[in-house]
Scaffold this motif. Structure first.
Motif, PDB file in Angstrom:
ATOM      1  N   LEU A   1       0.893  -0.938   0.195  1.00 22.52           N
ATOM      2  CA  LEU A   1       0.036  -0.023   0.052  1.00 22.52           C
ATOM      3  C   LEU A   1       0.899   1.182   0.150  1.00 22.52           C
ATOM      4  O   LEU A   1       1.844   1.329   0.958  1.00 22.52           O
ATOM      5  CB  LEU A   1      -0.877  -0.030   1.180  1.00 22.52           C
ATOM      6  CG  LEU A   1      -1.896   0.990   1.433  1.00 22.52           C
ATOM      7  CD1 LEU A   1      -2.743   1.303   0.188  1.00 22.52           C
ATOM      8  CD2 LEU A   1      -2.512   0.972   2.766  1.00 22.52           C
ATOM      9  N   VAL A   2       0.653   1.978  -1.036  1.00 24.06           N
ATOM     10  CA  VAL A   2       1.661   3.306  -1.102  1.00 24.06           C
ATOM     11  C   VAL A   2       0.820   4.583  -0.983  1.00 24.06           C
ATOM     12  O   VAL A   2      -0.297   4.509  -1.862  1.00 24.06           O
ATOM     13  CB  VAL A   2       2.277   3.254  -2.510  1.00 24.06           C
ATOM     14  CG1 VAL A   2       3.205   4.195  -2.693  1.00 24.06           C
ATOM     15  CG2 VAL A   2       3.022   2.114  -2.731  1.00 24.06           C
ATOM     16  N   ALA A   3       1.264   5.330   0.043  1.00 27.00           N
ATOM     17  CA  ALA A   3       0.531   6.699   0.188  1.00 27.00           C
ATOM     18  C   ALA A   3       1.291   7.551  -0.574  1.00 27.00           C
ATOM     19  O   ALA A   3       2.469   7.626  -0.682  1.00 27.00           O
ATOM     20  CB  ALA A   3       0.419   6.915   1.844  1.00 27.00           C
ATOM     21  N   HIS A   4       0.800   8.848  -0.970  1.00 28.28           N
ATOM     22  CA  HIS A   4       1.157   9.916  -1.627  1.00 28.28           C
ATOM     23  C   HIS A   4       0.823  11.158  -0.881  1.00 28.28           C
ATOM     24  O   HIS A   4      -0.546  11.061  -0.747  1.00 28.28           O
ATOM     25  CB  HIS A   4       1.055   9.817  -3.025  1.00 28.28           C
ATOM     26  CG  HIS A   4       1.435   8.476  -3.838  1.00 28.28           C
ATOM     27  ND1 HIS A   4       0.453   7.565  -4.061  1.00 28.28           N
ATOM     28  CD2 HIS A   4       2.230   8.142  -4.333  1.00 28.28           C
ATOM     29  CE1 HIS A   4       0.924   6.467  -4.477  1.00 28.28           C
ATOM     30  NE2 HIS A   4       2.150   6.834  -4.961  1.00 28.28           N
ATOM     31  N   ALA A   5       1.739  12.055  -0.977  1.00 29.71           N
ATOM     32  CA  ALA A   5       1.267  13.311  -0.182  1.00 29.71           C
ATOM     33  C   ALA A   5       0.417  13.868  -1.329  1.00 29.71           C
ATOM     34  O   ALA A   5      -0.460  15.063  -0.810  1.00 29.71           O
ATOM     35  CB  ALA A   5       2.607  14.235  -0.096  1.00 29.71           C
ATOM     36  N   GLU A   6       0.379  13.697  -2.660  1.00 27.59           N
ATOM     37  CA  GLU A   6      -0.160  14.509  -3.703  1.00 27.59           C
ATOM     38  C   GLU A   6      -1.523  13.583  -4.098  1.00 27.59           C
ATOM     39  O   GLU A   6      -2.174  14.020  -5.182  1.00 27.59           O
ATOM     40  CB  GLU A   6       0.503  14.652  -4.868  1.00 27.59           C
ATOM     41  CG  GLU A   6       1.825  15.344  -4.664  1.00 27.59           C
ATOM     42  CD  GLU A   6       3.056  14.645  -4.246  1.00 27.59           C
ATOM     43  OE1 GLU A   6       2.822  13.277  -4.038  1.00 27.59           O
ATOM     44  OE2 GLU A   6       4.010  15.193  -3.958  1.00 27.59           O
ATOM     45  N   ASP A   7      -1.873  12.893  -3.079  1.00 27.93           N
ATOM     46  CA  ASP A   7      -3.092  11.977  -3.565  1.00 27.93           C
ATOM     47  C   ASP A   7      -4.494  12.920  -3.761  1.00 27.93           C
ATOM     48  O   ASP A   7      -4.525  13.683  -2.869  1.00 27.93           O
ATOM     49  CB  ASP A   7      -3.500  10.997  -2.461  1.00 27.93           C
ATOM     50  CG  ASP A   7      -2.519   9.467  -2.656  1.00 27.93           C
ATOM     51  OD1 ASP A   7      -2.123   9.348  -3.812  1.00 27.93           O
ATOM     52  OD2 ASP A   7      -2.372   9.051  -1.422  1.00 27.93           O
TER      53      ASP A   7
END
Length: 508
Positions: A60-66
């Protein structure tokens, strides 16, 4: 003449779909064999070349720009980052492997399942090795992603704090200018306006400094969320491969590919060969109507009787044609692609005619076709070179061929009337035109065409309704023959075969 030619050209389709479908169906041995070959090859590949041991894991990859409207750009970037030498080298180091990162990159791949879910598939020498590689790759990717997010947040916070410090410097200068103003200058309107602008500038700088402080704090605060949100959600596990399922899948793929390839080859060969199959096309190219058909010989018991009945009916038709001729002109059977069936048919006709008198069969076929099929006590069979020794009072049936290499001038000694026995799809359109022209040049009357092995679904009409225009192009008068009493008699005008071009260019 020009209008007639234009009408014929307009009526002839540029691409005959019906003929193409029939020709491709007749080549079913080709495309069915290729389909079967593809099925067997697909199943053999699944058995002989099983897939290597593999493992899979999900991250599971989280992004600050989601963003909710993201179209998958971020996850595609993560896949591209996963397939780099930096990630491969870090995973190999954790495995203490000496394999080159470039080679290792060929053994794994990443797939973006959703905007934030990444699947990693890895192959190895064994299941344990594949699982270890998947774990190392997942850990290396997570560590790299966290490091990049931290560096990005740190760089962003530093840039914001640098902007804040610059604003503080400007604020200090503004405060100094305000402090340097003397009370005596407040009565001057210009100086009063300048002081007011300095106070406004100070308020603006204070607001911007507070804004930069807030944004820097938010940048530092968002990083822990991204770090905590990036994790392995599905531990590495081996992928179980089912051999029956893989064999069935590969066999189905091979079957479809083989079938498509076979149909394509059959269609191309049909268009290139240009060999008429339909009754309509064969009659038009030969300039003679189809008078009978002989179905394909089959080993099935329920079809043998139908074939035998058709042959007996055709034999009766030919016998009536011979007996119904007032001039008693000799009849010949000329084959194209069906010498064996023609020889059997000739012997049947001769046997039926033997009841009314002696009959001789003149063999003009290449090879010992009739010699091997001569029946004990049946009609006599002689070679074509002895055709002149047969008495005029004795009945005779000539058997010859109009295949490529035929000596056309010898055909008139087999008979001045003929029945063409043609195998459907054997001769090209140009060759059928050549046969029609050569028979017309030799003044050989074509009674009709016997079509061997026709398509069972052919519903086209093999009768030339415009016979005078098409079938009688070679029609002319024949010099009268001397009869036995020395008197000349007028012979009826025969229906000559239609002449055709001698090559493909003239045919077009």
């Amino acid at each position: 003449m020009t209008s007639t030619t234009s009408e014929q050209s307009a009526a002839t389709p540029l691409f005959d779909l019906q003929a193409l479908v029939v020709s491709v169906r007749r080549r079913r041995r080709l495309w069915s064999s290729l389909a079967l070959l593809g099925l067997l090859v697909g199943a053999a590949v699944a058995v002989l070349l099983p897939p290597p041991p593999s493992a899979t894991t999900k991250v599971l990859v989280a992004h600050a720009e989601d963003q909710p409207n993201d179209m998958g750009t971020l996850i595609r970037t993560d896949v591209a980052v996963l397939e780099t030498t930096r990630i491969a080298d870090k995973a190999l180091r954790s495995l203490k492997s000496s394999e080159a990162p470039e080679d290792f990159m060929q053994e794994y791949r990443g797939t973006g399942l959703t905007n934030n879910l990444l699947q990693i598939d890895v192959t190895g020498d064994s299941e344990a090795d594949a699982v270890a590689r998947a774990e190392a790759l997942a850990d290396a990717f997570v560590a790299n992603h966290v490091r990049r997010m931290r560096e990005t947040a740190k760089a962003e916070a530093k840039a914001l704090l640098d902007q804040r410090d610059r604003m503080r410097g400007e604020l200090a200068e503004v405060n100094k200018e305000i402090g340097d103003r003397s009370p005596e200058t407040e009565s001057d309107p210009k100086e009063s306006a300048s002081v007011e602008s300095l106070f406004a500038r100070r308020a603006e700088l204070n607001s911007r400094i507070a804004d930069f402080d807030q944004r820097a704090a938010e940048a530092r605060t968002g990083t822990p969320k991204v770090i905590a949100g990036t994790q392995i959600v599905d531990a590495a596990r081996p992928v179980r491969n089912s051999l029956p399922k893989a064999a069935a899948t590969n066999a189905a793929i091979g079957l479809v590919l083989g079938l498509v390839l076979g149909l394509a080859i059959a269609a191309v060969r049909t268009v290139v060969a240009d060999r008429p199959v339909l009754r309509r096309d064969i009659a038009a190219n030969l300039g003679a109507s189809v008078i009978a058909e002989l179905p394909h010989r089959s080993g099935k018991l329920w079809q043998r009787r139908r074939t035998r009945v058709a042959r007996e009916r055709l034999t009766g038709t030919l016998v009536r044609a011979v007996l119904g001729s007032a001039e008693a002109e000799p009849l010949s059977l000329l084959e194209l692609g069906c010498a064996r069936r023609t020889s059997v048919l000739a012997l049947d006709v001769a046997a039926a005619l033997a009841a009314d008198g002696p009959v001789t069969v003149i063999d003009g076929l290449p090879g010992p076709q009739l010699a091997n099929r001569q029946r004990p006590g049946g009609p006599a069979v002689i070679g074509g070179e002895r055709a002149g020794t047969v008495s005029r009072q004795e009945g005779r049936i000539g058997v010859g061929s109009v295949a490529p290499g035929t000596a056309w001038t010898d055909l008139q000694y087999l008979g001045t009337r003929t029945v063409l026995v043609v195998r459907a799809g054997h001769g090209s359109a140009a060759w059928l035109h050549t046969v029609a022209r050569q028979l017309a040049d030799q003044r050989i009357e074509v009674i009709g065409v016997v079509l061997v092995d026709p398509d069972p679904r052919d519903r086209t009409d093999g009768t030339l309704w415009d016979g005078l225009h098409t079938a009688l192009r070679g029609r002319s008068e024949i010099p009268a023959r001397q009869n036995g009493t020395g008197q000349r008699r007028t012979e009826r005008l025969p229906v000559w075969a239609a002449p055709g071009p001698d090559n493909d260019q003239e045919a077009r």
